[in-house]
Write a protein that holds these residues in place. Sequence first.
Motif, PDB file in Angstrom:
ATOM      1  N   THR A  90      49.938  33.544  56.215  1.00  0.00           N
ATOM      2  CA  THR A  90      49.063  34.226  55.257  1.00  0.00           C
ATOM      3  C   THR A  90      49.585  35.642  55.049  1.00  0.00           C
ATOM      4  N   THR A  91      49.356  36.164  53.866  1.00  0.00           N
ATOM      5  CA  THR A  91      49.789  37.524  53.578  1.00  0.00           C
ATOM      6  C   THR A  91      48.622  38.343  53.079  1.00  0.00           C
ATOM      7  N   THR A  92      48.594  39.592  53.434  1.00  0.00           N
ATOM      8  CA  THR A  92      47.504  40.464  52.994  1.00  0.00           C
ATOM      9  C   THR A  92      47.986  41.479  51.965  1.00  0.00           C
ATOM     10  N   THR A  93      49.265  41.387  51.596  1.00  0.00           N
ATOM     11  CA  THR A  93      49.794  42.310  50.600  1.00  0.00           C
ATOM     12  C   THR A  93      49.764  41.687  49.229  1.00  0.00           C
ATOM     13  N   ALA A  94      49.681  42.535  48.206  1.00  0.00           N
ATOM     14  CA  ALA A  94      49.647  42.030  46.833  1.00  0.00           C
ATOM     15  C   ALA A  94      50.962  41.361  46.494  1.00  0.00           C
ATOM     16  N   SER A 122      40.397  34.114  34.078  1.00  0.00           N
ATOM     17  CA  SER A 122      39.271  33.684  34.909  1.00  0.00           C
ATOM     18  C   SER A 122      39.671  32.648  35.945  1.00  0.00           C
ATOM     19  N   VAL A 123      40.960  32.291  36.011  1.00  0.00           N
ATOM     20  CA  VAL A 123      41.453  31.297  36.963  1.00  0.00           C
ATOM     21  C   VAL A 123      42.286  32.000  38.028  1.00  0.00           C
ATOM     22  N   VAL A 124      42.006  31.693  39.296  1.00  0.00           N
ATOM     23  CA  VAL A 124      42.691  32.346  40.409  1.00  0.00           C
ATOM     24  C   VAL A 124      43.446  31.322  41.239  1.00  0.00           C
ATOM     25  N   THR A 125      44.362  31.827  42.057  1.00  0.00           N
ATOM     26  CA  THR A 125      45.082  30.994  43.021  1.00  0.00           C
ATOM     27  C   THR A 125      44.499  31.247  44.401  1.00  0.00           C
ATOM     28  N   ILE A 126      44.230  30.174  45.130  1.00  0.00           N
ATOM     29  CA  ILE A 126      43.591  30.266  46.447  1.00  0.00           C
ATOM     30  C   ILE A 126      44.562  29.792  47.521  1.00  0.00           C
ATOM     31  N   HIS A 171      44.385  37.211  38.477  1.00  0.00           N
ATOM     32  CA  HIS A 171      45.314  37.200  37.352  1.00  0.00           C
ATOM     33  C   HIS A 171      46.207  38.434  37.314  1.00  0.00           C
ATOM     34  N   ASP A 172      45.714  39.564  37.841  1.00  0.00           N
ATOM     35  CA  ASP A 172      46.506  40.789  37.821  1.00  0.00           C
ATOM     36  C   ASP A 172      47.374  40.964  39.069  1.00  0.00           C
ATOM     37  N   GLY A 173      47.438  39.951  39.907  1.00  0.00           N
ATOM     38  CA  GLY A 173      48.314  39.977  41.072  1.00  0.00           C
ATOM     39  C   GLY A 173      47.711  40.548  42.329  1.00  0.00           C
ATOM     40  N   GLN A 174      46.451  40.965  42.287  1.00  0.00           N
ATOM     41  CA  GLN A 174      45.796  41.506  43.479  1.00  0.00           C
ATOM     42  C   GLN A 174      45.373  40.367  44.419  1.00  0.00           C
ATOM     43  N   VAL A 175      45.496  40.619  45.711  1.00  0.00           N
ATOM     44  CA  VAL A 175      45.145  39.613  46.718  1.00  0.00           C
ATOM     45  C   VAL A 175      43.944  40.110  47.518  1.00  0.00           C
ATOM     46  N   TYR A 176      42.926  39.242  47.658  1.00  0.00           N
ATOM     47  CA  TYR A 176      41.684  39.609  48.338  1.00  0.00           C
ATOM     48  C   TYR A 176      41.344  38.576  49.408  1.00  0.00           C
ATOM     49  N   LYS A 177      40.810  39.057  50.513  1.00  0.00           N
ATOM     50  CA  LYS A 177      40.216  38.163  51.491  1.00  0.00           C
ATOM     51  C   LYS A 177      38.943  37.576  50.893  1.00  0.00           C
ATOM     52  N   ALA A 178      38.693  36.310  51.142  1.00  0.00           N
ATOM     53  CA  ALA A 178      37.511  35.649  50.597  1.00  0.00           C
ATOM     54  C   ALA A 178      36.657  35.085  51.719  1.00  0.00           C
TER      55      ALA A 178
END
Length: 457
Positions: A90-94, A122-126, A171-178
């Motif tokens: 897993t990665t926590t960087t954008a 409105s579509v994300v990658t998980i 969509h803008d390349g930001q990565v977030y913990k969910a």
Amino acid sequence: MHTETRPTPVAHTDGPHPAIQQGSAPQGSGPVPPAFGAVPPVPPGRPGRPRDRKRVGPAVFVTCLVAAGLLGGGVASGASALLHSAAAKTTTTAQAAISPVIVNNTESVNAVTAAAQKASPSVVTISVSSGSSGGTGSGIILDTEGHILTNTHVVTLDGAAADAAVEVRTHDGQVYKATVVGTDPLSDLAVIKIDAQGLTPATLGDSGAVNVGDTAIAIGAPLGLSGTVTDGIVSAVNRTIETASSATSGGTSSDGSSSDGSSSQGGSSSQNPFGSSQQGLSASAQDSISINVIQTDAAINPGNSGGALVNAQGEIIGVNVAIASAGSSSSSSAQSGNIGVGFSIPINQAKRVAEEIISTGKATHGQLGLSVQDKTSGSSSDFTAGAEVASVTAGSAADKAGLKAGDVVTGLAGRTVTDASELTAAAREQAAGATVKITFQRDGQEQTADITLGAAS
């Protein structure tokens, strides 16, 4: 024949979540609700058409279009397990931004381009990981609060992990913990949440108005390729499929072989396609679930799970969930891919489930309280396709509605029922406590009754 256990009551929602509303195309229809944010206008699409109310053809047994795992085991009736594994790291960087819909010639933009431009933000990658296993799926942004709709099998690694780590790339390349708000194995839907600003919620369409032949656009991350757009048509509506449950050993139980007919007696059976492939994880026994779906020939592959099926107006009409595959056996180690038969959960059903999960952490589903089997022909003169009642549980919804052993259920809540699986799917897509019409044949005479559904466990 399938025998039912009495369900454990499930909490009801106190009402629709205010942030999830059913949207419409913006042209001439007034302001878009704030929960959906501003969306760019698109060219007018095809006019509205009457609802499709009936389905034809037998139930189909398919496996989940899953987002994780390795191929291991197959199922009967020409459907094989379809699993897509990804690195467990897993990665926590954008990471790099999801590729936008590129328009090189604005003078020749077509409806698919316009719809994809509207829906893609409105579509994300998980990304999901647990121990040494991981996978990639897709999701749909529901509101500006960060709620995202996806599949249960995505966030549970096909039922093998009850508490996997989940990350979302927007969509803008930001990565977030969910965090997981709730899962619903009976519909294979789940809601996760991220803490992010500037999200673009999806505009939800009306899956009840979808027609065979309508344009269908799939958006997601097939094979990990974020922001992929494919198109085709709606090739069938009101299709019933059976797929393995993604309930985890520590999570919500599935309906298994419930009395409302989650599988046809003597029909296709499933081997567990997930358990042994998830090294280091303990998967629960995989029961099957029956769900109603939209069928499409838009190319769908592993990683599209939880992503959007979109109409020509850029509205979400379905949540991609499964794919039929051919030619794979239980000993095959090859990945299965698109063969032009994919399945999506209708957004009207997904919207109800999401609202309940956001409100209470879980969703409710209707239950009849009877044991059924597929009706078999006794003679050419008295055969009626449907779900034949073998027994009725005392005090159940079916008992209160007056159903008896020997009745043949042919319809529920406006859906045609031709076998046991379709009856289960029709009951499960209703909320617990809903009152609907049930149609059945008794002694050759058609009868109808109002039935107030119980709660499936």
